[in-house]
Structure formats: C-alpha cells, structure tokens
Design a protein around this motif. Structure first.
Motif, short mmCIF file in Angstrom:
data_model
loop_
_atom_site.label_atom_id
_atom_site.label_comp_id
_atom_site.label_asym_id
_atom_site.label_seq_id
_atom_site.Cartn_x
_atom_site.Cartn_y
_atom_site.Cartn_z
N HIS A 117 8.40 10.92 24.46
CA HIS A 117 8.48 11.14 22.92
C HIS A 117 6.93 10.20 22.10
N PRO A 135 9.82 16.39 21.49
CA PRO A 135 11.35 15.90 20.53
C PRO A 135 10.51 15.98 18.63
N LEU A 138 9.46 10.06 16.08
CA LEU A 138 10.53 9.13 15.16
C LEU A 138 10.41 8.41 14.33
N ASN A 142 14.66 12.08 9.64
CA ASN A 142 16.03 12.43 10.87
C ASN A 142 16.47 10.49 11.70
N TYR A 165 20.22 9.54 28.78
CA TYR A 165 19.36 8.38 30.03
C TYR A 165 20.80 7.09 29.96
N VAL A 177 16.00 -0.85 23.69
CA VAL A 177 14.97 -0.24 23.24
C VAL A 177 14.78 0.43 21.65
N ILE A 181 12.70 0.41 18.95
CA ILE A 181 11.83 2.26 17.90
C ILE A 181 11.97 1.74 16.61
C1 HEC Z 1 12.88 14.94 27.99
C2 HEC Z 1 12.13 14.70 26.65
C3 HEC Z 1 12.81 13.12 26.32
C4 HEC Z 1 12.99 12.34 27.47
C5 HEC Z 1 12.55 11.60 28.17
C6 HEC Z 1 13.67 11.36 25.99
N1 HEC Z 1 13.76 11.65 24.64
FE1 HEC Z 1 14.47 11.87 22.82
N2 HEC Z 1 14.81 13.60 22.05
C7 HEC Z 1 13.92 14.56 23.23
C8 HEC Z 1 13.73 15.69 22.58
C9 HEC Z 1 13.39 16.99 22.19
C10 HEC Z 1 14.53 16.07 21.47
C11 HEC Z 1 15.03 16.30 20.54
C12 HEC Z 1 16.58 16.33 20.71
C13 HEC Z 1 17.29 17.95 19.70
O1 HEC Z 1 18.04 17.51 18.79
O2 HEC Z 1 16.74 19.01 19.89
C14 HEC Z 1 14.85 13.86 21.18
C15 HEC Z 1 15.44 13.40 19.91
C16 HEC Z 1 15.73 11.86 20.38
C17 HEC Z 1 15.89 11.12 19.33
C18 HEC Z 1 16.49 11.65 18.19
C19 HEC Z 1 15.41 12.17 16.83
C20 HEC Z 1 16.44 13.25 15.68
O3 HEC Z 1 15.10 13.52 15.00
O4 HEC Z 1 16.97 13.68 16.34
C21 HEC Z 1 16.44 9.93 19.19
C22 HEC Z 1 16.72 8.53 18.85
C23 HEC Z 1 15.70 10.01 20.92
N3 HEC Z 1 15.21 11.11 21.24
C24 HEC Z 1 14.95 8.67 21.41
C25 HEC Z 1 14.64 8.44 23.04
C26 HEC Z 1 14.81 7.80 23.21
C27 HEC Z 1 15.42 6.14 23.11
C28 HEC Z 1 14.44 7.75 25.19
C29 HEC Z 1 14.14 7.04 25.72
C30 HEC Z 1 15.15 5.76 26.53
C31 HEC Z 1 14.61 8.92 24.62
N4 HEC Z 1 14.54 9.88 23.92
C32 HEC Z 1 13.04 10.14 25.69
C33 HEC Z 1 13.24 14.44 24.42
C34 HEC Z 1 13.63 12.86 25.00
#
Ligand code: HEC
Length: 218
Positions: A117, A135, A138, A142, A165, A177, A181
């Motif tokens: 992110h 991703p 944020l 959405n 996670y 966390v 955000i």
């Molecule tokens: C390995 C890469 C990766 C990591 C590390 C990761 N994310 Fe994500 N995250 C993504 C991806 C790719 C998406 C989009 C998923 C989709 O809808 O296809 C996403 C989507 C999200 C979304 C939703 C966003 C949306 O508009 O739909 C949130 C909230 C989020 N992540 C929070 C977190 C948080 C908090 C952490 C840490 C604990 C985290 N992510 C760690 C890859 C990651």
C-alpha cells in the motif's frame, strides 16, 4: 466427683501422647506414619500416557467441539463479500484514536501494509512497484466509504489479490491499523481542503471541482 473424673482423663491424655509420639517415631531414617497414603500420593497420568479411564484410552482428551481457547474472540463471518459487508454493518472499532493506539497502528502498517500500500497509502509500495498487482489508493472513494468492520474483514480474510493477514496481525492490531488508515485519510482530506482553498478561495462550488480534480490524480 470432679477429681475422680479428671484423673482418668489425664491418664488417657498421657496414653494418647505416648502413642502419638511413638507413631511419629524417633527414627529419622524412616518416614513418619502416613495417614491416608492414597491421598498423600496422587497418581498423575502423563499427557500422552495410556489411560484406561477414558473410552478412547488416551489421557489427553480433545477439546469438546465448539470450545473457545482463552483470549480467543470467535469471528462469525465467512470469507465472502456478503459477510465483508455484514461485518461492516455489525462490527465497531472499540479502540479510539489515542496516541498509544495510533502509534501501534502506524507500526503495524509499516510492518505489514507498506510493502504493497505504500507509506502514504497510495498503493505504491515497493512490492507493487516491482510488479505485484497494485492495490487501489486508500484515499479512493471505495476505501473512504468502507466501514471499519469491513476493513477488519479485509485484513482477516484478504480480498481479491490481497492475502489475509490473520496469522500475522492480531485482532487488536487490526483495529489499531484501521485507526492509522483513518488518520492517513483525515490528513489527506485536510491537505486536499487546504489545496482547494489555496487554488480556489471563492467558495464551496469551486472547492468541489478542485478536490474532484485532485482525486482523479490519485
Ligand atoms: C501483498 C500486498 C498487500 C499487502 C501486504 C496488503 N495489502 Fe491490502 N490490498 C492489496 C491489494 C492488491 C488490494 C486490492 C484487492 C482487490 O480488491 O483486488 C488490497 C486492498 C486493501 C483494502 C481495500 C481497498 C479497496 O478499495 O478495496 C484495504 C482496506 C487494505 N487492502 C488494507 C490493508 C492493510 C491494513 C494491510 C496491512 C495489514 C494490507 N492491506 C496489506 C494488497 C496488499
């Protein structure tokens, strides 16, 4: 009358004392008299020892189905988009934006979320820049509209290309966390507002345009 009663009593006491002192024994080489030895020495079973008292012959019994380990909060949601939305409506972040919690949230974000992110939440972390599907920001609609409970669900079960996670981030840390955000989002909103006021000081109508064009750059 009293005397004739007392003397036998005293004699009986002496006899009892002699018997007791004999039972305790003067021999320090040997154990004293043990009263109810069955209670003195319990017979413990080793965890993995055979045990004829249970139908399956094992000492270590499996927990009864539905047993919840201490300190474990069950989460009654499935890994589906419907349940993600339901979690959004039903779960609330009980942690408030206190300095300690925010600090912890920032640390969790830096450890587990930044790789994808990015430090600012724009989806430009080092892993995303090296080819992992990036991703969404944020700060996009959405995420801004996503309720805390749904973000909790996303961290717990993953979403699309984002892995879950649950194993790395404890439930408490997930809520913290989310606080981080939210604080990133608030700072971004304040920045957008400042920019909008600088570029278009005339009023709310032009403010909306300015923030709209800023949004599209994200
Ligand atoms: C390995 C890469 C990766 C990591 C590390 C990761 N994310 Fe994500 N995250 C993504 C991806 C790719 C998406 C989009 C998923 C989709 O809808 O296809 C996403 C989507 C999200 C979304 C939703 C966003 C949306 O508009 O739909 C949130 C909230 C989020 N992540 C929070 C977190 C948080 C908090 C952490 C840490 C604990 C985290 N992510 C760690 C890859 C990651």
């Amino acid at each position: 009358m009293l005397k004739s009663f007392l003397n036998p009593m005293l004699a009986a006491c002496i006899v009892v004392l002699i018997v007791v002192s004999w039972m305790i024994g003067g021999n320090t080489e040997e154990p004293n008299y043990e009263f109810l030895p069955g209670m003195l020495y319990s017979i413990p079973y080793d965890s993995f020892a055979v045990n004829e008292h249970f139908p399956d012959g094992k000492t270590l019994q499996a927990p009864i189905p539905g047993t919840i380990p201490r300190g474990h909060m069950p989460l009654h949601y499935a890994a589906t988009p419907e349940d993600a939305a339901r979690a959004g409506n039903e779960l609330q972040n009980l942690f408030t934006a206190e300095a300690d919690f925010l600090q912890r949230g920032a640390k969790v974000y830096a450890t587990f979320c930044i790789p994808c992110h990015g430090p600012g939440g724009r989806g430009d972390g080092p892993v995303a820049r090296r080819g992992y599907p990036p991703p969404p920001s944020l700060f996009a609609e959405n995420s801004l509209n996503m309720k805390d409970g749904q973000i909790f669900h996303v961290i717990t079960y993953g979403q699309g290309n984002m892995p879950d996670y649950a194993a790395q981030v404890s439930p408490e840390d997930r809520w913290k966390v989310i606080l981080h955000i939210r604080s990133l989002q608030e700072k971004e909103a304040a920045k957008l507002e400042r920019n909008a006021n600088e570029t278009a000081p005339e009023g709310p109508a032009s403010y909306q345009n300015a923030s709209g064009s800023e949004e599209s750059q994200l």
